[in-house]
Design a protein around this motif. Structure first.
Motif, PDB file in Angstrom:
ATOM      1  N   ALA A   1       0.106   2.711  14.580  1.00 46.65           N
ATOM      2  CA  ALA A   1       0.399   3.483  13.372  1.00 46.65           C
ATOM      3  C   ALA A   1      -0.618   4.582  13.109  1.00 46.65           C
ATOM      4  N   THR A   2      -1.896   4.314  13.390  1.00 50.68           N
ATOM      5  CA  THR A   2      -2.925   5.278  12.998  1.00 50.68           C
ATOM      6  C   THR A   2      -2.817   6.586  13.776  1.00 50.68           C
ATOM      7  N   THR A   3      -2.491   6.525  15.066  1.00 52.37           N
ATOM      8  CA  THR A   3      -2.370   7.761  15.836  1.00 52.37           C
ATOM      9  C   THR A   3      -1.167   8.574  15.379  1.00 52.37           C
ATOM     10  N   SER A   4      -0.090   7.887  15.042  1.00 51.72           N
ATOM     11  CA  SER A   4       1.105   8.584  14.564  1.00 51.72           C
ATOM     12  C   SER A   4       0.859   9.219  13.197  1.00 51.72           C
ATOM     13  N   VAL A   5       0.233   8.457  12.296  1.00 50.19           N
ATOM     14  CA  VAL A   5      -0.054   8.973  10.951  1.00 50.19           C
ATOM     15  C   VAL A   5      -1.048  10.122  11.027  1.00 50.19           C
ATOM     16  N   PHE A   6      -2.056  10.003  11.884  1.00 49.18           N
ATOM     17  CA  PHE A   6      -3.053  11.072  12.008  1.00 49.18           C
ATOM     18  C   PHE A   6      -2.404  12.373  12.472  1.00 49.18           C
ATOM     19  N   THR A   7      -1.459  12.270  13.396  1.00 45.58           N
ATOM     20  CA  THR A   7      -0.787  13.460  13.917  1.00 45.58           C
ATOM     21  C   THR A   7      -0.060  14.224  12.820  1.00 45.58           C
ATOM     22  N   SER A   8       0.521  13.489  11.863  1.00 48.15           N
ATOM     23  CA  SER A   8       1.322  14.144  10.824  1.00 48.15           C
ATOM     24  C   SER A   8       0.581  14.367   9.508  1.00 48.15           C
ATOM     25  N   HIS A   9      -0.405  13.528   9.203  1.00 48.22           N
ATOM     26  CA  HIS A   9      -1.064  13.621   7.888  1.00 48.22           C
ATOM     27  C   HIS A   9      -2.587  13.684   7.968  1.00 48.22           C
ATOM     28  N   GLY A  10      -3.136  13.752   9.163  1.00 47.17           N
ATOM     29  CA  GLY A  10      -4.581  13.869   9.293  1.00 47.17           C
ATOM     30  C   GLY A  10      -5.309  12.573   8.966  1.00 47.17           C
ATOM     31  N   TRP A  11      -6.659  12.675   8.896  1.00 48.99           N
ATOM     32  CA  TRP A  11      -7.466  11.473   8.662  1.00 48.99           C
ATOM     33  C   TRP A  11      -7.270  10.920   7.254  1.00 48.99           C
ATOM     34  N   THR A  12      -6.900  11.771   6.310  1.00 44.28           N
ATOM     35  CA  THR A  12      -6.608  11.278   4.954  1.00 44.28           C
ATOM     36  C   THR A  12      -5.456  10.273   5.005  1.00 44.28           C
ATOM     37  N   GLY A  13      -4.423  10.601   5.773  1.00 42.93           N
ATOM     38  CA  GLY A  13      -3.294   9.678   5.908  1.00 42.93           C
ATOM     39  C   GLY A  13      -3.702   8.374   6.554  1.00 42.93           C
ATOM     40  N   SER A  14      -4.534   8.438   7.601  1.00 39.82           N
ATOM     41  CA  SER A  14      -4.999   7.220   8.266  1.00 39.82           C
ATOM     42  C   SER A  14      -5.844   6.375   7.315  1.00 39.82           C
ATOM     43  N   SER A  15      -6.641   7.041   6.478  1.00 38.29           N
ATOM     44  CA  SER A  15      -7.487   6.309   5.524  1.00 38.29           C
ATOM     45  C   SER A  15      -6.653   5.604   4.463  1.00 38.29           C
ATOM     46  N   VAL A  16      -5.609   6.267   3.994  1.00 37.46           N
ATOM     47  CA  VAL A  16      -4.698   5.631   3.036  1.00 37.46           C
ATOM     48  C   VAL A  16      -4.027   4.424   3.687  1.00 37.46           C
ATOM     49  N   LEU A  17      -3.651   4.573   4.945  1.00 37.79           N
ATOM     50  CA  LEU A  17      -3.037   3.469   5.677  1.00 37.79           C
ATOM     51  C   LEU A  17      -3.997   2.281   5.781  1.00 37.79           C
ATOM     52  N   GLY A  18      -5.239   2.539   6.175  1.00 35.46           N
ATOM     53  CA  GLY A  18      -6.227   1.461   6.288  1.00 35.46           C
ATOM     54  C   GLY A  18      -6.502   0.790   4.961  1.00 35.46           C
ATOM     55  N   THR A  19      -6.562   1.584   3.879  1.00 34.93           N
ATOM     56  CA  THR A  19      -6.776   1.028   2.545  1.00 34.93           C
ATOM     57  C   THR A  19      -5.603   0.146   2.129  1.00 34.93           C
ATOM     58  N   GLY A  20      -4.406   0.584   2.459  1.00 32.78           N
ATOM     59  CA  GLY A  20      -3.222  -0.204   2.121  1.00 32.78           C
ATOM     60  C   GLY A  20      -3.224  -1.555   2.814  1.00 32.78           C
ATOM     61  N   PHE A  21      -3.569  -1.564   4.093  1.00 31.91           N
ATOM     62  CA  PHE A  21      -3.646  -2.833   4.819  1.00 31.91           C
ATOM     63  C   PHE A  21      -4.706  -3.749   4.202  1.00 31.91           C
ATOM     64  N   ALA A  22      -5.865  -3.192   3.866  1.00 31.64           N
ATOM     65  CA  ALA A  22      -6.945  -3.990   3.277  1.00 31.64           C
ATOM     66  C   ALA A  22      -6.528  -4.569   1.925  1.00 31.64           C
ATOM     67  N   THR A  23      -5.817  -3.792   1.137  1.00 37.16           N
ATOM     68  CA  THR A  23      -5.344  -4.263  -0.165  1.00 37.16           C
ATOM     69  C   THR A  23      -4.360  -5.420   0.004  1.00 37.16           C
TER      70      THR A  23
END
Length: 418
Positions: free
Chosen positions: A349-371
């Protein structure tokens, strides 16, 4: 168990798991070698993770079937070596993916090794020994980034798999010669019985809670470490493989800082420490998200994230092996299915999200998983939403001071007593 044998078991875990994660800092050159696009490069890591998943279901239960886990460890290390060496010479993507899946499948020797360590440990030392052996896993995942980066710059990414394959073969020879027999008094279960027991575990609340926590925990972990090389190699940093790999040192600092996690578990604080660490995991992403302008905040976030992951992982395994001392291999294998699925999800997921939304998108993804991991823990411990929010606020206000740790002790029941 003496210190040298614990160290050997930790090295076994580190080398085996390193083969699954060695591609993380060199996704770009590996993808170029096989014609894999940047957006799909996360599948290079995920292939090994899916092989790992198959091994967890099909191979790890063998640890409760064979009379001598030492020989099983040696055989699995030897086959892991074959997969790693085949990866090093693979001329095409499909051959590399097949070899990576093979190496990943038999890298589940990690779980058999942890089960062996739990089996030969006195109850009062089980958490400590699991913590030390498990530290080899985190060291392997993060340390291989350093080795991969340095070797890749000098001799190309294939040299890493040659080295790991040679180490795995050497350990396969050493393990049965050095480790003592377990001396298990119970007759080993049959393979069919061991497989059946995996499904039965899903009906247990304690197991399912720990499994869901592991799923989201390692999805968050995979989001960081499978995607980090992409923004670091991009503007404004433009780092090469060697400098990217050195960020593994940062992760090691956090992971090894949690070396006391096993002692906390032995002292009856597995559940409250896990809750504290999960809250810290969420906060770590606030710093990691600042990568585009601050490497120092990234460093702080990485240290906190890896500290949190190690604490939760050791606490989970201590709780489960204490509850199922008669079938440690099966319960650890079933638990690690969640780990493998989460890691594979994060990597893809992180490589796909980074391609479309940059590192901000990957960070939101990681935060969501942690939550989600913290929510699973709170539901499992019967905490209210207000109590979880209050604990998050405490962690934010007080940082990582020891004074914050006991605040939820009275709110959560320790996992070993569940």
């Amino acid at each position: 168990m003496d210190v040298w044998r614990r160290l050997l078991l930790a090295v076994v875990c580190g080398v085996a798991v390193a083969g699954v994660y060695a591609a993380q800092p060199v996704l770009t050159p590996m993808g170029d070698s096989f014609g894999v696009s940047a957006g799909q490069s996360g599948w290079i890591v995920s292939t090994g993770q899916f092989g790992y998943l198959a091994g967890l279901v099909l191979l790890v239960p063998l640890g409760d079937v064979v009379a001598d886990r030492r020989r099983l460890i040696a055989v699995h290390l030897a086959i892991t070596a074959v997969g790693l060496l085949l990866t090093s010479v693979a001329p095409t993507a499909w051959m590399a993916f097949t070899a990576l899946a093979l190496a990943g499948m038999f890298a589940v020797v990690v779980q058999t090794t942890v089960a062996y360590a739990a089996s030969v440990s006195p109850p009062a030392e089980r958490g400590r020994n699991i913590g030390i052996v498990t530290s080899g896993v985190v060291t392997g995942i993060l340390g291989v980034r350093i080795v991969t980066g340095l070797l890749a710059e000098q001799w190309g990414w294939r040299s890493v798999y040659v080295l790991l394959g040679a180490l795995a073969l050497g350990l396969a020879v050493l393990v049965p010669r050095v480790l003592p027999p377990e001396g298990r008094s119970r007759r080993p279960a049959g393979y069919g019985q061991a497989l059946t027991s995996l499904g039965a575990l899903l009906g247990e609340r304690v197991f399912l809670t720990r499994g869901l926590i592991a799923f989201f925990l390692f999805a968050s972990f995979g989001t960081l470490w499978s995607g980090l090389s992409l923004p670091l190699s991009d503007a404004p940093w433009g780092f090469g493989e060697g400098r990217i790999g050195m960020f593994g040192v940062v992760g090691l600092a956090g992971a090894l800082g949690a070396a006391r996690a096993g002692r906390w578990a032995d002292a009856g604080r597995a559940a409250p420490m896990a809750g504290f660490a999960l809250a810290l995991l969420i906060l770590s992403w606030a710093a990691i998200a600042q990568l585009s302008w601050s490497l120092w905040l990234l460093v702080i976030g990485v240290v906190l994230l890896d500290f949190a992951v190690q604490v939760v992982h050791v606490s989970n395994q201590h709780t489960l092996t204490s509850a199922h001392a008669e079938r440690t291999s099966s319960v650890i294998g079933a638990y690690m299915v969640f780990y493998s699925l989460g890691s594979a999800l994060g990597a893809a997921a992180t490589t796909s999200v980074f391609t479309s939304h940059g590192w901000t998108g990957s960070s939101v993804l990681g935060t969501g998983f942690a939550t989600c991991a913290l929510i699973a823990w709170a539901v499992g411990e019967g905490l209210s939403t207000g109590e979880v929010q209050a604990h998050l606020a405490e962690v934010h206000d007080a940082g990582v001071s020891r004074q914050t740790i006991p605040t939820i002790t009275d709110k959560a029941v320790d996992g070993t007593a569940e």
